[in-house]
Design a protein around this motif. Sequence first.
Motif, mmCIF file in Angstrom:
data_model
loop_
_atom_site.group_PDB
_atom_site.id
_atom_site.type_symbol
_atom_site.label_atom_id
_atom_site.label_comp_id
_atom_site.label_asym_id
_atom_site.label_seq_id
_atom_site.Cartn_x
_atom_site.Cartn_y
_atom_site.Cartn_z
ATOM 1 N N SER A 235 15.425 74.391 8.126
ATOM 2 C CA SER A 235 15.908 75.665 7.598
ATOM 3 C C SER A 235 16.717 75.434 6.325
ATOM 4 C CB SER A 235 16.790 76.358 8.644
ATOM 5 O OG SER A 235 17.560 77.370 8.039
ATOM 6 N N VAL A 236 16.265 76.052 5.236
ATOM 7 C CA VAL A 236 17.009 75.954 3.966
ATOM 8 C C VAL A 236 18.395 76.549 4.149
ATOM 9 C CG1 VAL A 236 17.034 76.661 1.538
ATOM 10 C CG2 VAL A 236 14.861 76.169 2.662
ATOM 11 N N PHE A 237 18.437 77.642 4.890
ATOM 12 C CA PHE A 237 19.711 78.316 5.123
ATOM 13 C C PHE A 237 20.692 77.386 5.843
ATOM 14 C CE2 PHE A 237 22.636 81.323 7.068
ATOM 15 C CZ PHE A 237 22.828 82.227 6.041
ATOM 16 N N ALA A 238 20.187 76.691 6.859
ATOM 17 C CA ALA A 238 21.040 75.760 7.607
ATOM 18 C C ALA A 238 21.512 74.625 6.709
ATOM 19 C CB ALA A 238 20.273 75.205 8.803
ATOM 20 N N LYS B 126 21.941 74.648 3.461
ATOM 21 C CA LYS B 126 22.936 75.119 2.488
ATOM 22 C C LYS B 126 24.296 75.310 3.151
ATOM 23 C CE LYS B 126 20.057 76.972 -1.129
ATOM 24 N NZ LYS B 126 20.018 75.592 -1.644
#
Lengths: 162, 154
Positions: free
Chosen positions: B32-35, B37
């Motif tokens: 997950s890119v969100f995770a 970041k």
Amino acid sequence: MKMELIQPFINAADAVLSQGLNSPMQMGNLTMEQDAYRRKGVAALVELSGDIEGRIIFDVAPRTATQIASKLAGAELPESDAMVREAVCELANQVIGNAIAALNDQGFHFRVHPPRLHTSEHGARSTTDIEAMVLCFETSSGSVYMNIALRYTNSAEAATAV
Amino acid sequence: MESERGGDMEQFAAIKRSKDGQAVRYLIVDDSVFARKNLARIVESFGGELAGEAGDGVSAISEYQRTKPDIVLMDITMPQMEGIEAAEKIVQQNPDARVVMVSSVGYQENIVAALQRGARHFVQKPVKPEVLYEVIKYVLGEDGVVAAATGAGA
């Protein structure tokens, strides 16, 4: 679907959403999905296989998804931002992962697959084999829905019958 | 997503490398890119530096060889190669590698498997920054030093 399967998801949603949004969450309606599932907004689908198999759809209206993602990111995100969809997938991963961990510690063994964006407008309806249940969680940013369609496989039924 | 507090990130007393006083370098592995970041945001609040990122286990191995980080933060459920297998391969090739598993699927069987196969610690998602901070200090041991306190999280 037995409550022993559902309760870990409720507990996990409570823990993850309350911590993430830094405000308490309330359990809303819990309903059986009789008709075909209709997506509400930004949705992530997670599939399970093993003693319990099926799928869970984590679904949030676009505006709510944006608010939640912005809170989690610590910055305002536009509604169209890919990070909003990423945030919903990761939130699904955390809620479902925590529930799976609890179920696993109860003796169920299964594999959780990485979440993927669910873009279809509709999903399968309940069958005699798999019932779909919809949980609604009321958060400070709006409603979060989890559509859970799981069934025990033969190995799990054999284990629980012992 | 790792810091689920939203808003301002709490600042911690910086953890530095004791050998040269430089920032601790992290490789963050999560599909997950969100995770990634958010984890990067957390380690920066510890005074850390992002050495690299990877979205699956296979990339994690090559990124480790390329960046030689001080700490790897590794998710478990990922496409291509899962985190526990990637951790094992990294540690086989680099016995001094410090891999911390960061995952929501924190059941006993998974935790034991990760530790047996080379991970140094396990942190449950959603990550509480203060928990990860203590884990990083523990995993670094004498190779890490906490600089003068700069914030409430110190």
